[in-house]
Motif scaffolding. Sequence first.
Motif, PDB file in Angstrom:
ATOM      1  N   UNK A  74       0.761  -1.350  -0.161  1.00 33.44           N
ATOM      2  CA  UNK A  74       0.062   0.181  -0.330  1.00 33.44           C
ATOM      3  C   UNK A  74       1.054   1.313   0.126  1.00 33.44           C
ATOM      4  N   UNK A  75       1.916   1.154   1.012  1.00 35.72           N
ATOM      5  CA  UNK A  75       2.380   2.477   1.019  1.00 35.72           C
ATOM      6  C   UNK A  75       3.866   2.752   0.720  1.00 35.72           C
ATOM      7  N   UNK A  76       4.027   1.472  -0.184  1.00 34.76           N
ATOM      8  CA  UNK A  76       5.607   1.720  -0.813  1.00 34.76           C
ATOM      9  C   UNK A  76       5.463   1.475  -2.298  1.00 34.76           C
ATOM     10  N   UNK A  77       5.254   0.634  -2.908  1.00 31.89           N
ATOM     11  CA  UNK A  77       4.870   0.285  -4.264  1.00 31.89           C
ATOM     12  C   UNK A  77       3.994   0.212  -4.423  1.00 31.89           C
ATOM     13  N   UNK A  78       2.839   0.303  -4.437  1.00 26.68           N
ATOM     14  CA  UNK A  78       1.507   0.914  -4.578  1.00 26.68           C
ATOM     15  C   UNK A  78       0.861   0.298  -5.590  1.00 26.68           C
ATOM     16  N   UNK A  79       1.477  -1.167  -5.204  1.00 26.47           N
ATOM     17  CA  UNK A  79       0.351  -1.996  -5.405  1.00 26.47           C
ATOM     18  C   UNK A  79      -0.602  -2.825  -5.412  1.00 26.47           C
ATOM     19  N   UNK A  80      -1.541  -2.866  -5.223  1.00 27.77           N
ATOM     20  CA  UNK A  80      -3.457  -3.768  -4.886  1.00 27.77           C
ATOM     21  C   UNK A  80      -3.378  -4.729  -5.542  1.00 27.77           C
ATOM     22  N   UNK A  81      -2.993  -4.558  -6.931  1.00 26.93           N
ATOM     23  CA  UNK A  81      -3.841  -5.658  -7.947  1.00 26.93           C
ATOM     24  C   UNK A  81      -3.242  -7.008  -8.057  1.00 26.93           C
ATOM     25  N   UNK A  82      -3.525  -8.433  -8.292  1.00 35.10           N
ATOM     26  CA  UNK A  82      -2.915  -9.900  -8.046  1.00 35.10           C
ATOM     27  C   UNK A  82      -2.350  -9.288  -6.074  1.00 35.10           C
ATOM     28  N   UNK A  83      -3.585  -9.288  -5.382  1.00 39.69           N
ATOM     29  CA  UNK A  83      -2.981  -9.013  -4.721  1.00 39.69           C
ATOM     30  C   UNK A  83      -2.480 -10.727  -3.773  1.00 39.69           C
ATOM     31  N   UNK A  84      -3.686 -11.447  -3.860  1.00 43.81           N
ATOM     32  CA  UNK A  84      -2.581 -13.244  -3.811  1.00 43.81           C
ATOM     33  C   UNK A  84      -1.870 -13.863  -4.590  1.00 43.81           C
ATOM     34  N   UNK A  85      -1.675 -13.332  -5.620  1.00 40.37           N
ATOM     35  CA  UNK A  85      -0.097 -13.805  -6.003  1.00 40.37           C
ATOM     36  C   UNK A  85       1.298 -12.796  -5.487  1.00 40.37           C
ATOM     37  N   UNK A  86       0.833 -11.558  -5.071  1.00 40.45           N
ATOM     38  CA  UNK A  86       1.785 -11.338  -5.468  1.00 40.45           C
ATOM     39  C   UNK A  86       1.590 -10.957  -3.849  1.00 40.45           C
ATOM     40  N   UNK A  87       0.818 -11.678  -2.636  1.00 37.07           N
ATOM     41  CA  UNK A  87       0.847 -12.718  -1.354  1.00 37.07           C
ATOM     42  C   UNK A  87       2.162 -13.952  -0.671  1.00 37.07           C
ATOM     43  N   UNK A  88       1.572 -14.594  -2.619  1.00 36.02           N
ATOM     44  CA  UNK A  88       2.077 -15.897  -1.973  1.00 36.02           C
ATOM     45  C   UNK A  88       3.858 -15.549  -2.964  1.00 36.02           C
ATOM     46  N   UNK A  89       3.744 -14.769  -3.061  1.00 34.55           N
ATOM     47  CA  UNK A  89       5.247 -14.240  -4.016  1.00 34.55           C
ATOM     48  C   UNK A  89       5.548 -13.558  -2.264  1.00 34.55           C
ATOM     49  N   UNK A  90       5.295 -12.932  -1.953  1.00 35.14           N
ATOM     50  CA  UNK A  90       5.858 -12.247  -1.231  1.00 35.14           C
ATOM     51  C   UNK A  90       5.998 -13.261   0.568  1.00 35.14           C
ATOM     52  N   UNK A  91       5.402 -14.413   0.070  1.00 34.56           N
ATOM     53  CA  UNK A  91       5.116 -15.056   1.388  1.00 34.56           C
ATOM     54  C   UNK A  91       6.493 -16.380   1.173  1.00 34.56           C
TER      55      UNK A  91
END
Length: 149
Positions: A74-91
């Motif tokens: 939300x604050x830094x990269x300001x990308x909230x699309x594909x949130x599940x895929x991004x969270x899984x990648x982050x995980x």
Amino acid sequence: MDAVALTPARSGQLRALLARYRRFLLYALIGGGAVVVDVGLYAVLAVPVGLHPIAANTTSTFTAMVLSFAANSVLNFKVTDRIVARFLSFALVTGAGYVVSTLILLVLIDGLGANALVAKGATLPVVLLLQYTLNKKITFATANERTAS
């Protein structure tokens, strides 16, 4: 020795430098907050609670990961699309950091008899560099950034 005055030219250079590295600096600030959560929770769980260092590391790492992902999205990269895929990648990136930190902990604590808190501190710079690089290039990259690379 005289102090260097912050002339308008130097001020402009400083602003340009801050703008150029804004994403990294904010990532480091968010990461610093995550480190405080991670190390603080680890310290409480490993020392007064007496939880095994690996179990404490698992709990503290997961908690810090969730908070860091939310703030970076939300604050830094300001990308909230594909949130599940991004969270899984982050995980997965966090998982890679977890594996690296756990291996370092095992070597330092079980192999060398290091203090649990000192050992945890030794893991932090290695994991920071690994995770920043992977998250910037993969997790938070936009479609344009992926095709430009």
